[in-house]
Every structure is written in C-alpha cells, then in structure tokens.
Write a protein that holds these residues in place. Structure first.
Motif, PDB file in Angstrom:
ATOM      1  N   LEU A 112       0.812  -1.221   0.000  1.00  0.00           N
ATOM      2  CA  LEU A 112       0.000   0.000   0.000  1.00  0.00           C
ATOM      3  C   LEU A 112       0.845   1.270   0.000  1.00  0.00           C
ATOM      4  CD1 LEU A 112      -2.567  -1.209   2.680  1.00  0.00           C
ATOM      5  CD2 LEU A 112      -3.058  -0.874   0.245  1.00  0.00           C
ATOM      6  N   THR A 113       2.144   1.151   0.215  1.00  0.00           N
ATOM      7  CA  THR A 113       2.992   2.349   0.293  1.00  0.00           C
ATOM      8  C   THR A 113       4.228   2.200  -0.594  1.00  0.00           C
ATOM      9  OG1 THR A 113       4.013   1.465   2.324  1.00  0.00           O
ATOM     10  CG2 THR A 113       2.250   3.094   2.582  1.00  0.00           C
ATOM     11  N   ARG A 114       4.031   1.723  -1.806  1.00  0.00           N
ATOM     12  CA  ARG A 114       5.151   1.662  -2.751  1.00  0.00           C
ATOM     13  C   ARG A 114       5.504   3.085  -3.203  1.00  0.00           C
ATOM     14  NH1 ARG A 114       4.595  -4.031  -5.450  1.00  0.00           N
ATOM     15  NH2 ARG A 114       2.383  -4.499  -5.298  1.00  0.00           N
ATOM     16  N   ALA A 115       6.786   3.334  -3.364  1.00  0.00           N
ATOM     17  CA  ALA A 115       7.266   4.632  -3.873  1.00  0.00           C
ATOM     18  C   ALA A 115       6.565   5.796  -3.167  1.00  0.00           C
ATOM     19  CB  ALA A 115       7.060   4.715  -5.383  1.00  0.00           C
ATOM     20  N   TYR A 116       6.497   5.720  -1.830  1.00  0.00           N
ATOM     21  CA  TYR A 116       5.821   6.747  -1.041  1.00  0.00           C
ATOM     22  C   TYR A 116       6.716   7.990  -0.976  1.00  0.00           C
ATOM     23  CZ  TYR A 116       2.648   8.534   2.514  1.00  0.00           C
ATOM     24  OH  TYR A 116       1.723   9.286   3.202  1.00  0.00           O
ATOM     25  N   PRO A 117       6.225   9.135  -1.423  1.00  0.00           N
ATOM     26  CA  PRO A 117       7.103  10.305  -1.608  1.00  0.00           C
ATOM     27  C   PRO A 117       7.944  10.686  -0.399  1.00  0.00           C
ATOM     28  CG  PRO A 117       4.966  10.703  -2.627  1.00  0.00           C
ATOM     29  CD  PRO A 117       4.849   9.396  -1.882  1.00  0.00           C
ATOM     30  N   ASP A 118       7.338  10.704   0.799  1.00  0.00           N
ATOM     31  CA  ASP A 118       8.069  11.164   1.980  1.00  0.00           C
ATOM     32  C   ASP A 118       9.170  10.194   2.405  1.00  0.00           C
ATOM     33  OD1 ASP A 118       6.415  13.323   1.993  1.00  0.00           O
ATOM     34  OD2 ASP A 118       5.179  12.671   3.686  1.00  0.00           O
ATOM     35  N   ALA A 119       9.107   8.956   1.908  1.00  0.00           N
ATOM     36  CA  ALA A 119      10.075   7.935   2.338  1.00  0.00           C
ATOM     37  C   ALA A 119      11.190   7.699   1.318  1.00  0.00           C
ATOM     38  CB  ALA A 119       9.353   6.626   2.624  1.00  0.00           C
ATOM     39  N   LEU A 120      11.181   8.430   0.239  1.00  0.00           N
ATOM     40  CA  LEU A 120      12.195   8.234  -0.791  1.00  0.00           C
ATOM     41  C   LEU A 120      13.565   8.720  -0.318  1.00  0.00           C
ATOM     42  CD1 LEU A 120      10.193   9.430  -3.943  1.00  0.00           C
ATOM     43  CD2 LEU A 120      10.570   7.068  -3.189  1.00  0.00           C
ATOM     44  N   ASN A 121      14.604   8.039  -0.787  1.00  0.00           N
ATOM     45  CA  ASN A 121      15.988   8.473  -0.579  1.00  0.00           C
ATOM     46  C   ASN A 121      16.385   8.547   0.891  1.00  0.00           C
ATOM     47  OD1 ASN A 121      16.048   8.868  -3.422  1.00  0.00           O
ATOM     48  ND2 ASN A 121      15.135  10.896  -3.142  1.00  0.00           N
ATOM     49  N   LYS A 122      15.901   7.563   1.668  1.00  0.00           N
ATOM     50  CA  LYS A 122      16.245   7.505   3.096  1.00  0.00           C
ATOM     51  C   LYS A 122      16.758   6.111   3.445  1.00  0.00           C
ATOM     52  CE  LYS A 122      12.970  11.059   4.546  1.00  0.00           C
ATOM     53  NZ  LYS A 122      11.798  11.419   5.370  1.00  0.00           N
ATOM     54  N   ILE A 141      18.972 -17.650   7.273  1.00  0.00           N
ATOM     55  CA  ILE A 141      18.980 -16.217   6.948  1.00  0.00           C
ATOM     56  C   ILE A 141      18.298 -16.005   5.609  1.00  0.00           C
ATOM     57  CG2 ILE A 141      20.457 -14.286   6.225  1.00  0.00           C
ATOM     58  CD1 ILE A 141      22.406 -15.081   8.403  1.00  0.00           C
ATOM     59  N   SER A 142      17.428 -15.019   5.561  1.00  0.00           N
ATOM     60  CA  SER A 142      16.799 -14.611   4.304  1.00  0.00           C
ATOM     61  C   SER A 142      17.552 -13.413   3.737  1.00  0.00           C
ATOM     62  CB  SER A 142      15.326 -14.239   4.515  1.00  0.00           C
ATOM     63  OG  SER A 142      14.777 -13.738   3.314  1.00  0.00           O
ATOM     64  N   HIS A 143      18.226 -13.655   2.621  1.00  0.00           N
ATOM     65  CA  HIS A 143      18.907 -12.577   1.893  1.00  0.00           C
ATOM     66  C   HIS A 143      17.849 -11.753   1.152  1.00  0.00           C
ATOM     67  CE1 HIS A 143      21.655 -10.420  -0.573  1.00  0.00           C
ATOM     68  NE2 HIS A 143      21.640 -11.214  -1.638  1.00  0.00           N
ATOM     69  N   CYS A 144      17.915 -10.434   1.275  1.00  0.00           N
ATOM     70  CA  CYS A 144      16.918  -9.548   0.670  1.00  0.00           C
ATOM     71  C   CYS A 144      17.628  -8.495  -0.180  1.00  0.00           C
ATOM     72  CB  CYS A 144      16.076  -8.880   1.755  1.00  0.00           C
ATOM     73  SG  CYS A 144      15.225 -10.021   2.864  1.00  0.00           S
ATOM     74  N   MET A 151      19.711  -2.958  -1.333  1.00  0.00           N
ATOM     75  CA  MET A 151      20.220  -1.930  -2.239  1.00  0.00           C
ATOM     76  C   MET A 151      19.421  -0.646  -2.119  1.00  0.00           C
ATOM     77  SD  MET A 151      21.359  -3.961  -5.713  1.00  0.00           S
ATOM     78  CE  MET A 151      20.012  -5.121  -5.816  1.00  0.00           C
ATOM     79  N   MET A 152      18.101  -0.769  -2.047  1.00  0.00           N
ATOM     80  CA  MET A 152      17.241   0.411  -2.002  1.00  0.00           C
ATOM     81  C   MET A 152      17.533   1.262  -0.754  1.00  0.00           C
ATOM     82  SD  MET A 152      14.309   1.822  -0.555  1.00  0.00           S
ATOM     83  CE  MET A 152      12.846   2.694  -1.001  1.00  0.00           C
ATOM     84  N   LEU A 153      17.746   0.600   0.397  1.00  0.00           N
ATOM     85  CA  LEU A 153      17.996   1.313   1.645  1.00  0.00           C
ATOM     86  C   LEU A 153      19.489   1.478   1.932  1.00  0.00           C
ATOM     87  CD1 LEU A 153      15.227  -0.345   3.860  1.00  0.00           C
ATOM     88  CD2 LEU A 153      15.214   1.964   2.906  1.00  0.00           C
ATOM     89  N   ASP A 159      11.410  -9.045   0.707  1.00  0.00           N
ATOM     90  CA  ASP A 159      11.226  -8.032   1.743  1.00  0.00           C
ATOM     91  C   ASP A 159       9.994  -7.192   1.403  1.00  0.00           C
ATOM     92  OD1 ASP A 159      11.593  -6.746   4.140  1.00  0.00           O
ATOM     93  OD2 ASP A 159      13.361  -5.633   3.548  1.00  0.00           O
ATOM     94  N   GLY A 160       9.719  -6.195   2.204  1.00  0.00           N
ATOM     95  CA  GLY A 160       8.490  -5.430   2.050  1.00  0.00           C
ATOM     96  C   GLY A 160       8.428  -4.640   0.765  1.00  0.00           C
ATOM     97  N   SER A 161       7.208  -4.461   0.297  1.00  0.00           N
ATOM     98  CA  SER A 161       7.017  -3.752  -0.974  1.00  0.00           C
ATOM     99  C   SER A 161       7.178  -2.244  -0.849  1.00  0.00           C
ATOM    100  CB  SER A 161       5.636  -4.080  -1.551  1.00  0.00           C
ATOM    101  OG  SER A 161       5.617  -5.406  -2.022  1.00  0.00           O
ATOM    102  N   ALA A 162       7.547  -1.764   0.333  1.00  0.00           N
ATOM    103  CA  ALA A 162       7.905  -0.349   0.446  1.00  0.00           C
ATOM    104  C   ALA A 162       9.419  -0.164   0.454  1.00  0.00           C
ATOM    105  CB  ALA A 162       7.293   0.254   1.709  1.00  0.00           C
ATOM    106  N   SER A 163      10.168  -1.266   0.631  1.00  0.00           N
ATOM    107  CA  SER A 163      11.631  -1.175   0.542  1.00  0.00           C
ATOM    108  C   SER A 163      12.151  -1.961  -0.655  1.00  0.00           C
ATOM    109  CB  SER A 163      12.289  -1.694   1.822  1.00  0.00           C
ATOM    110  OG  SER A 163      12.039  -3.070   2.000  1.00  0.00           O
ATOM    111  N   ASN A 164      11.261  -2.594  -1.370  1.00  0.00           N
ATOM    112  CA  ASN A 164      11.576  -3.265  -2.627  1.00  0.00           C
ATOM    113  C   ASN A 164      10.758  -2.625  -3.736  1.00  0.00           C
ATOM    114  OD1 ASN A 164      11.108  -5.145  -4.864  1.00  0.00           O
ATOM    115  ND2 ASN A 164      12.088  -6.718  -3.610  1.00  0.00           N
ATOM    116  N   ASP A 165       9.540  -2.258  -3.378  1.00  0.00           N
ATOM    117  CA  ASP A 165       8.546  -1.701  -4.294  1.00  0.00           C
ATOM    118  C   ASP A 165       8.056  -2.746  -5.280  1.00  0.00           C
ATOM    119  OD1 ASP A 165       8.512   1.175  -3.357  1.00  0.00           O
ATOM    120  OD2 ASP A 165      10.619   0.951  -3.840  1.00  0.00           O
ATOM    121  N   GLY A 166       8.294  -4.001  -4.949  1.00  0.00           N
ATOM    122  CA  GLY A 166       7.778  -5.107  -5.739  1.00  0.00           C
ATOM    123  C   GLY A 166       7.728  -6.375  -4.909  1.00  0.00           C
ATOM    124  N   SER A 167       7.065  -7.400  -5.427  1.00  0.00           N
ATOM    125  CA  SER A 167       6.981  -8.709  -4.758  1.00  0.00           C
ATOM    126  C   SER A 167       7.268  -9.812  -5.766  1.00  0.00           C
ATOM    127  CB  SER A 167       5.584  -8.914  -4.153  1.00  0.00           C
ATOM    128  OG  SER A 167       5.246  -7.906  -3.241  1.00  0.00           O
TER     129      SER A 167
END
Length: 454
Positions: free
Chosen positions: A71-81, A288-291, A296-298, A320-328
């Motif tokens: 629900l929060t893919r490519a969320y503007p306030d969270a970009l580049n952090k 261990i789950s490699h993500c 890379m995104m974070l 990993d989550g679709s807000a730190s991957n932006d995909g599944s």
C-alpha cells in the motif's frame, strides 16, 4: 486421482543431481517420479502436459516479506532515506491500517508472488494498531482463498519511542496481548503435518522495537510449541549501535542472550556479521533470508552469502516489504541476488544455480521445511513453469541461464500441492482488475488518513 506427466521440459532445475530431462510425474499433492532423458514414465499417467516450451523449477519460496507495504510503494516522503529514517517516516502512515486495507494488501502481495513463480510465501506482520488485531486471521483467509502455501509470522512491537524504541506508541501492543495472541494463532492455524499449507511462526520485529523480556518469552513459547521464530537482525550499522548502547551487546551476542541462537531461528537480512559470528551462526544452524533489492534500495549493505553457507548457515531469499523493494516479484529477486552477490564475490564464484538454490531449497531449509524446495520423489508438487517467448529472451542459448540472466518476471504456469493455481500467466479464478481497483483505493485512503493526521 489424476497422474500428471510434465513431459520433456525445455530445461529443468531440480535442486538435485537426478536426471529429470524427460519430465516430472505428479500424483495427488506429491512428485512420484522423475523421468530421465529419452525415457517414458514407469507409472501410469492419465494427463500429459507438453513442457517442451517451458523452463521448469521448484516453486520459488519467499522467506521474508511485509505484505501490508504494497500500500505504500514509492511513497514520496520515504524516498531516498536509509532504514531508521525510512521507518520513522512510514510508521505514522502504517498506523492507519485497517482490516480492509490489510486484506487487499495481502491478496495483492500473494498474487504478485504467485504470478512470478512463488508457491510458498512467508510474511512478517508486526504492525497491529487498534482495530487490526485479527491481521493474521485475514492473511490466512487470503492464502486459503488463493491456494498458496504460506508461513505467517506473528510479528510484534512492544518497545515504543517513549521507552527508547523506534515505533510510535500507537503501533505497539502490550506483551501479554502479544503472548496470548501467539498462543491463539498457533492453536488455530499451525499445521504440523508434511505438506502443511498454513504454518505460524513467532516474530518480534527487531531488537529496537521489542523488550528483552518479550524476546525471551517468544523463545520459550517456540520451544514448547515447536514452532519457528523470525526477526530482523544485522540489517544496518545503526542497529548494531543501538544494541551496543542499550544492551551492551552486539546483535548476535544479544540473540544468544535471549535464547534465540538455535535451529528454530531464521533471520531477515543478516548483513553485518563478523567472521566469528558467522561461525557461531552456522554452528547453531541459523537460517537467513537474503533480501538484495531492499538492501540496495535502503543502502544497508551486502549479505555475506558464501561465507554464511560455508559455515553451515541456511541461506534463503526474500523480496522483503514492498515499500523497501517496491515489488513482490520472486523470479526478479533471484536475478537481483545473483548480481549483488557477484558484486561481492566475482562472477566465477556465484552462478545462477546458486541464486536458484537460495530461492528454493535454501528458503525451505531456513524456515524449517524439508518437504518443499526441490523437485524430488516424495516432495510436494510445488512447481513453476516459465516460457522464454518474450523479446527479452530472443537470441538466448542456455534456457536455464536465460531465465535468470535475461530477466524473467512472470511464470506461465504454477502448481501448488499438485493443483494448478496459475495458468497462462494469470491466477486461476481471480478477477485481477477488480482486485487492483480495490487495492489502489485502499492505498489512496491510507495516504489520505496519514495526511489528515499531520
């Protein structure tokens, strides 16, 4: 009962040394025969599926995800952090989750994974604001509806920002509430038999969002109930600094101190371990789950897969989550894992076979499953079939390598427990357009709630 022969695949990856170039025979929920090149099945078959245009693999297994984050893919306030600032930005948004949002988010995440060849999906849901106490129940309902195998981890956060943790007060629960619900979910949903479709694991979010007492109690419950435990660990240097400041321990030492350094534990990320810690993790049979995409995104770092596996750690793969991957997309994640690990170790030391192993057998073993992850007699009939008829594959020569190197993103057919769940690239019986309409509206409503709370 149908006996199905997937005949003469274009290429096949079994995860074993068995010859299955003549195909795979399935009866009921299990694989009953591997057919060698140029051979016919020894078992009587009544359904033949021509696999000559398909690359066949074990169903892909996702070892770490956060479904609600679709629900929060490519969320503007969270970009580049990076992680801590990213979380602090999104926690207030996620606190607005409700049951309808959770249901649509879960279904979209599961469908996206199924369409990419995933047959077993794990989710780590730790964010349970008031009104969303039945989040895991909603997830079980969605998985049963779609027919996908799932491992739902009852996540938790009990250490709010006013007590030195990271999450805001309105996203945490009392420890007794968490313990009681953990027992309830295990009792109601956890299947222990081979071929289990739904399992429950326990998953405090991270060292910076739960108390030491909850970590210890979770380990006790897991031991008594014989279930797995899961958490984020060593994702960032910030986490290491937090553990040293709050507990006087590095994260792995803290893990041992709370009773988690054992075979029931699998961790998400596992990036910042030293050599001595890697040996200890292997000796303890940790998973261990490699993500890779999320890391890379974070800008979190690169997991040391080769050293971990050499030490005996069970390395799997997660989107990993679709807000730190932006995909599944699981097959896409396999490619990401291949290339990120090559960046660390060089092309000669990481192959597409390694990446496929992490996404299948590795994930299964990390999460305590022996009945899935390879194409072998007696294993569950969880199978992904990919065509190489898109422009991206034109001119390729090795079909199995091309599947990963040329960037496959969608399976043509997917079988789970012997039943076809994806055909012609679509989830059978699903109105995808309607689901996406509801999901987009839910995402919009969540963003509007967050704006109104500012």
């Amino acid at each position: 009962m149908e006996t199905i022969w997937l005949k003469n695949p274009l290429a096949v990856y079994t995860g074993t040394n068995e010859d299955s170039r003549g195909g795979i025979v399935i009866s009921g929920t299990t694989i009953i025969e591997l057919v060698g090149l140029g051979c016919e099945p020894k078992n009587n078959v009544n359904v033949v599926v021509d696999a000559s245009q398909h690359v066949v693999t074990p169903g892909l297994i996702n070892a770490h995800h956060h479904f609600y984050q679709t629900l929060t893919r490519a969320y503007p306030d969270a970009l580049n952090k990076e992680l801590f600032h990213w979380l602090k930005t999104l926690y207030p948004v996620w606190s607005g989750l409700d049951e309808e949002m959770m249901s649509f988010a879960t279904e979209v995440a599961l469908v996206e994974m199924m369409m990419s060849g995933c047959t077993t999906a794990s989710d780590h849901h730790y964010l349970i604001p008031t009104g969303l106490e039945n989040a895991i129940d909603l997830q079980v309902e969605a998985a049963n509806k779609l027919g996908i195998r799932a491992i739902f981890t009852r996540g938790s956060m009990s250490l709010g920002e006013d007590d030195g943790g990271l999450p805001p007060r309105n996203t945490i629960q009392t420890e007794q509430t968490i313990v009681d619900d953990s027992h309830r979910l295990i009792r109601e949903y956890h299947q222990r038999e081979e071929g289990a479709m739904i399992q429950i694991a326990l998953a405090p979010c991270s060292p910076f969002s739960v108390t030491t007492e909850l970590m210890k109690e979770t380990a006790r419950i897991a031991k008594n109930e014989d279930v797995m435990v899961h958490t984020h660990l060593c994702e960032t240097i910030d986490e290491e600094d937090f553990c040293l400041q709050r507990f006087g321990l590095r994260p792995v030492d803290y893990l041992e101190d709370v009773g988690w350094l054992n075979h029931r534990t699998w961790l998400a990320h596992g990036i910042h371990f030293n050599d001595e810690e890697i040996k200890r993790l292997g000796k303890a049979q940790i998973g261990i789950s490699h993500c890779p995409t999320s890391n890379m995104m974070l800008a979190s770092g690169i997991c040391r897969n080769n050293e971990l596996e050499a030490a005996g750690v069970k390395v799997g793969l997660g989107v990993d989550g679709s807000a730190s991957n932006d995909g599944s997309n699981m097959i896409g994640e396999v490619r990401m894992a291949l290339y990120l690990q090559r960046l660390r170790y060089g092309s000669a030391n990481v192959s597409h076979f390694d990446a496929l192993r992490w996404a299948t057998q590795g994930s299964a073993q990390a999460m305590g499953r022996q009945d899935i992850g390879t194409l072998a007699v007696g294993k569950q009939a969880d199978i992904a079939m990919f065509k190489l008829d898109e422009i991206r594959f034109s001119g390729s020569h090795d079909p199995l390598a091309a599947l990963i190197l040329c960037g496959a993103h969608q399976a043509d057919k997917v079988m789970i427990a012997g039943k076809w769940r994806v055909s012609d690239g679509q989830v059978i019986g699903l109105d995808l357009e309607q689901l996406l309409y509801k999901h987009r509206n839910a995402a919009k409503r969540l963003a509007e709630k967050a704006l109104a709370m500012r």
